[in-house]
Motif scaffolding. Sequence first.
Motif, short mmCIF file in Angstrom:
data_model
loop_
_atom_site.label_atom_id
_atom_site.label_comp_id
_atom_site.label_asym_id
_atom_site.label_seq_id
_atom_site.Cartn_x
_atom_site.Cartn_y
_atom_site.Cartn_z
N ALA A 188 77.63 110.72 96.61
CA ALA A 188 78.56 109.75 96.02
C ALA A 188 79.40 109.02 97.08
N PRO A 189 80.01 109.74 98.05
CA PRO A 189 80.74 109.02 99.10
C PRO A 189 79.84 108.09 99.91
N LEU A 190 78.62 108.54 100.22
CA LEU A 190 77.69 107.71 100.98
C LEU A 190 77.31 106.48 100.18
N TRP A 191 77.14 106.63 98.87
CA TRP A 191 76.79 105.50 98.00
C TRP A 191 77.91 104.46 98.04
N ARG A 192 79.15 104.90 97.89
CA ARG A 192 80.28 103.98 97.90
C ARG A 192 80.41 103.29 99.27
N PHE A 193 80.24 104.06 100.32
CA PHE A 193 80.38 103.52 101.67
C PHE A 193 79.31 102.48 101.95
N THR A 194 78.05 102.77 101.61
CA THR A 194 76.95 101.85 101.88
C THR A 194 77.08 100.59 101.03
N ALA A 195 77.46 100.75 99.78
CA ALA A 195 77.64 99.59 98.92
C ALA A 195 78.73 98.67 99.47
N ARG A 196 79.76 99.24 100.02
CA ARG A 196 80.86 98.43 100.55
C ARG A 196 80.49 97.73 101.85
N MET B 246 77.26 97.35 103.25
CA MET B 246 76.00 96.62 103.30
C MET B 246 75.66 95.89 102.01
N GLY B 247 76.51 96.07 101.01
CA GLY B 247 76.31 95.32 99.78
C GLY B 247 75.10 95.73 98.98
N THR B 248 74.67 96.98 99.14
CA THR B 248 73.49 97.45 98.40
C THR B 248 73.57 98.96 98.23
N PRO B 249 73.00 99.51 97.17
CA PRO B 249 72.98 100.98 97.03
C PRO B 249 72.16 101.61 98.15
N VAL B 250 72.55 102.80 98.55
CA VAL B 250 71.87 103.44 99.67
C VAL B 250 70.42 103.76 99.33
N GLU B 251 70.12 103.99 98.04
CA GLU B 251 68.73 104.27 97.66
C GLU B 251 67.84 103.05 97.83
N ASP B 252 68.43 101.86 97.91
CA ASP B 252 67.64 100.66 98.16
C ASP B 252 67.27 100.53 99.63
N ILE B 253 67.97 101.28 100.50
CA ILE B 253 67.63 101.28 101.92
C ILE B 253 66.59 102.37 102.19
N ILE B 254 66.93 103.58 101.83
CA ILE B 254 65.97 104.68 101.96
C ILE B 254 65.15 104.68 100.66
N GLY B 255 64.26 103.73 100.55
CA GLY B 255 63.49 103.57 99.32
C GLY B 255 62.33 102.61 99.52
N PRO B 256 61.62 102.29 98.44
CA PRO B 256 60.41 101.47 98.53
C PRO B 256 60.63 100.08 99.12
N GLN B 257 61.81 99.50 98.92
CA GLN B 257 62.05 98.15 99.41
C GLN B 257 61.82 98.04 100.91
N PHE B 258 62.19 99.08 101.66
CA PHE B 258 62.03 99.07 103.11
C PHE B 258 61.02 100.12 103.57
N ASN B 259 60.18 100.60 102.66
CA ASN B 259 59.12 101.55 103.00
C ASN B 259 59.66 102.81 103.67
N LEU B 260 60.84 103.24 103.23
CA LEU B 260 61.44 104.45 103.76
C LEU B 260 61.58 105.49 102.65
N ALA B 261 61.50 106.75 103.03
CA ALA B 261 61.67 107.83 102.06
C ALA B 261 62.35 109.00 102.76
N TYR B 262 63.12 109.74 102.00
CA TYR B 262 63.81 110.92 102.54
C TYR B 262 62.81 112.07 102.69
N ASP B 263 62.78 112.65 103.87
CA ASP B 263 61.91 113.79 104.16
C ASP B 263 62.66 115.07 103.80
N ASN B 264 62.28 115.68 102.68
CA ASN B 264 62.98 116.88 102.23
C ASN B 264 62.24 118.16 102.61
N SER B 265 61.33 118.06 103.58
CA SER B 265 60.50 119.22 103.92
C SER B 265 61.32 120.39 104.46
#
Length: 338
Positions: A153-161, A163-182
């Motif tokens: 939640a804090p990261l979401w608020r910080f990134t939205a403020r 970079m003007g976008t939700p953080v999941e839109d950065i680490i997500g399909p739009q930029f071909n990135l995904a979180y490695d949870n291994s």
Amino acid sequence: MVATNFVIKVHNQRAALPHQDLTQGQWRREAVFGLHRGIITTYGTPKPKSRRRQRDESDGEEELPPVDPAVPEKLQKLMDAQPSVLDQLRSTGEYLKQHKPPLTQGQVQAMLPTYQADADWTDQNELQLRQSWDNDPLKPYILDSSTTNRYMAPLWRFTARFMGTPVEDIIGPQFNLAYDNSSNALLPIGDQEFRNPNWSTQFCDKLGQLVAHPLWMGHPGAMAICLQYVVKCRTNNQRQMSWPKVTYTSDKFLDLFQNVNRTFQDGTKTVGELRTEASRRMHGIPSRYSLFHTIEERNIRPGVEPIRGPAGVGSDVGTYAIATVCLAAAKTEVATDS
């Protein structure tokens, strides 16, 4: 945001106090203040360098030897000549209010995706989707913002403020990135085990530090390219493709890199070889993405089998799995080249 750092160091030298017994009265006071993104860290605190405690035989109490009163006064003048920490904090706060003000509810709402269903999406499809979500064993962990998911939640608020976008839109399909949870912990649910789906504390912390860096000029795509490059180096990616798929910036180096990848990558060229050719074509023109060279030095690992794709894959860049170590590497390289 421009970080401000100032250092005050005052050292008494033997020549400075010729009338004083320096073995008794020499002392050093060092204050180092760092201001970065509104966070103050004190590295040094006033402390005596060499004061032998003397005992007063009359009352048994310990006393410190006398210190030249002019020395603290001179130190205070030096410190007063610098902008006060409170003034710098106030300046930082004003900058944020002017350039990165808190988001309104309407601005946040505008960032959220809208629901769009085409003619092929039936009521039955919708029902199945909702049931699948309700029955997902990881749903309670994803929605839990107090324990397992409290750093998102804090990261979401910080990134939205910033970079003007939700953080999941950065680490997500739009930029071909995904979180490695291994490396995430396994959660025993029923008779099965699942990887914790939430981003780790360290991942959120390091991503937040990257988001605020001025190198990206507030554009998430610029940061995404850097993260992709870290993964390309660490995985020895030699796939035939036009990379980066989109340059997102007006930096000439990325345009050249894209052209070099498209022209020369036949499945045998290393990431470093392609970057060297792109740098040669810059003819000495400086670029903020010169940090790619540093990324290579610290992330290309000998003995890693190359990833190669078949001919004709075009612009299919695939997915770059981002682990905490990738964020740490990117943060180090960005700080080094800043």
